[in-house]
Motif scaffolding. Sequence first.
Motif, PDB file in Angstrom:
ATOM      1  N   ALA A 111     -34.004 120.537 -26.489  1.00 55.24           N
ATOM      2  CA  ALA A 111     -34.926 121.653 -26.266  1.00 55.24           C
ATOM      3  C   ALA A 111     -36.353 121.146 -26.102  1.00 55.24           C
ATOM      4  CB  ALA A 111     -34.832 122.646 -27.425  1.00 55.24           C
ATOM      5  N   TYR A 112     -36.741 120.200 -26.922  1.00 54.29           N
ATOM      6  CA  TYR A 112     -38.099 119.668 -26.801  1.00 54.29           C
ATOM      7  C   TYR A 112     -38.267 118.851 -25.521  1.00 54.29           C
ATOM      8  CZ  TYR A 112     -39.815 121.254 -31.335  1.00 54.29           C
ATOM      9  OH  TYR A 112     -40.244 122.036 -32.380  1.00 54.29           O
ATOM     10  N   ARG A 113     -37.224 118.136 -25.099  1.00 57.08           N
ATOM     11  CA  ARG A 113     -37.309 117.422 -23.829  1.00 57.08           C
ATOM     12  C   ARG A 113     -37.511 118.405 -22.665  1.00 57.08           C
ATOM     13  NH1 ARG A 113     -32.977 114.328 -26.156  1.00 57.08           N
ATOM     14  NH2 ARG A 113     -33.636 112.175 -26.590  1.00 57.08           N
ATOM     15  N   ALA A 114     -36.772 119.523 -22.698  1.00 57.04           N
ATOM     16  CA  ALA A 114     -36.893 120.521 -21.636  1.00 57.04           C
ATOM     17  C   ALA A 114     -38.294 121.129 -21.623  1.00 57.04           C
ATOM     18  CB  ALA A 114     -35.842 121.615 -21.828  1.00 57.04           C
ATOM     19  N   LEU A 115     -38.841 121.416 -22.805  1.00 52.81           N
ATOM     20  CA  LEU A 115     -40.191 121.967 -22.871  1.00 52.81           C
ATOM     21  C   LEU A 115     -41.223 120.957 -22.382  1.00 52.81           C
ATOM     22  CD1 LEU A 115     -42.078 124.272 -23.698  1.00 52.81           C
ATOM     23  CD2 LEU A 115     -42.117 123.293 -26.011  1.00 52.81           C
ATOM     24  N   ALA A 116     -41.044 119.689 -22.746  1.00 52.95           N
ATOM     25  CA  ALA A 116     -41.972 118.649 -22.303  1.00 52.95           C
ATOM     26  C   ALA A 116     -41.963 118.529 -20.780  1.00 52.95           C
ATOM     27  CB  ALA A 116     -41.596 117.310 -22.936  1.00 52.95           C
ATOM     28  N   ARG A 117     -40.779 118.595 -20.168  1.00 49.40           N
ATOM     29  CA  ARG A 117     -40.694 118.519 -18.708  1.00 49.40           C
ATOM     30  C   ARG A 117     -41.393 119.713 -18.065  1.00 49.40           C
ATOM     31  NH1 ARG A 117     -41.482 115.543 -15.175  1.00 49.40           N
ATOM     32  NH2 ARG A 117     -40.153 114.026 -16.264  1.00 49.40           N
ATOM     33  N   GLN A 118     -41.203 120.888 -18.650  1.00 52.29           N
ATOM     34  CA  GLN A 118     -41.887 122.072 -18.124  1.00 52.29           C
ATOM     35  C   GLN A 118     -43.402 121.945 -18.214  1.00 52.29           C
ATOM     36  OE1 GLN A 118     -40.575 126.120 -18.871  1.00 52.29           O
ATOM     37  NE2 GLN A 118     -38.859 125.296 -20.031  1.00 52.29           N
ATOM     38  N   LEU A 119     -43.890 121.452 -19.348  1.00 52.19           N
ATOM     39  CA  LEU A 119     -45.332 121.291 -19.505  1.00 52.19           C
ATOM     40  C   LEU A 119     -45.894 120.313 -18.483  1.00 52.19           C
ATOM     41  CD1 LEU A 119     -45.587 121.225 -23.403  1.00 52.19           C
ATOM     42  CD2 LEU A 119     -46.625 122.936 -21.884  1.00 52.19           C
TER      43      LEU A 119
END
Length: 267
Positions: free
Chosen positions: A239-247
Amino acid sequence: MTRVLAIANQKGGVAKTTTVASLGAALASMQQRVLIVDLDPQACLTFSLGHDPDNIDASVHDVLVGSQKVSNVVLETSDGMTLLPSTIDLAGAEAMLLMRPGREFTLRRALDTVAPEFDIMLIDCPPSLGVLTLNGLTAADSVIVPLQCETLAHRGVGQLLRTVSEVQQITNPDLSLLGALPTLYDARTTHSRDVLADVSDRYGLPVLAPPIPRTVKFAEASASGASILAARRNKGADAYRALARQLLDHWQQGTPLATFDPYAKVS
């Protein structure tokens, strides 16, 4: 241009520190030069990343009171990030800053001296709305509000949003509120979904996706002195990897951040 993101909520236990450590590690794994700033006198971020606050000679406290430069204080972490650490001494910095003119800009001025060395800076704000949090918000380009998916989680959110609005009006007109990040989320319960829907409706605050699931892996990671990304793959890290990619996509290409619909069908 260096991006500066503050993680803020005056309510404790909402995974601010976990979010800073995990997002920072995810961004570092994407070849970003990341500085994480522990602005909490409890120094939980510093400890969770493998540095004992009791054995640190100089910290962000010394930077804020003007006795040290950021470049002389930072430490490296096993996750490839650079850490501006905290100690309990930081509790005394707040009183000292209150006597200074332009006190809200102290952290921004300090971080500006090392900004060319980093792509992204993440600030772990303390669980209060005092001068340290004001420094974090004044130094940031944007802010995310971690929100625990439990009863009364929204207590204080309105006050935080008023503080963000005041910072935008007085010390940092360019500050962008990206939204609330659901943490400790259990998709199996109606209660978690109801909490998120209430916050979205009550405050008009975007709820970011993906939500961060509740998992024991976060506690295990903190005890090991590294972020959750150092462990084997798990839902929290993903989940944090996905959020980091979005940011990254948002900052580099202007892509809108995904929002979460708590009542969407769970696959």
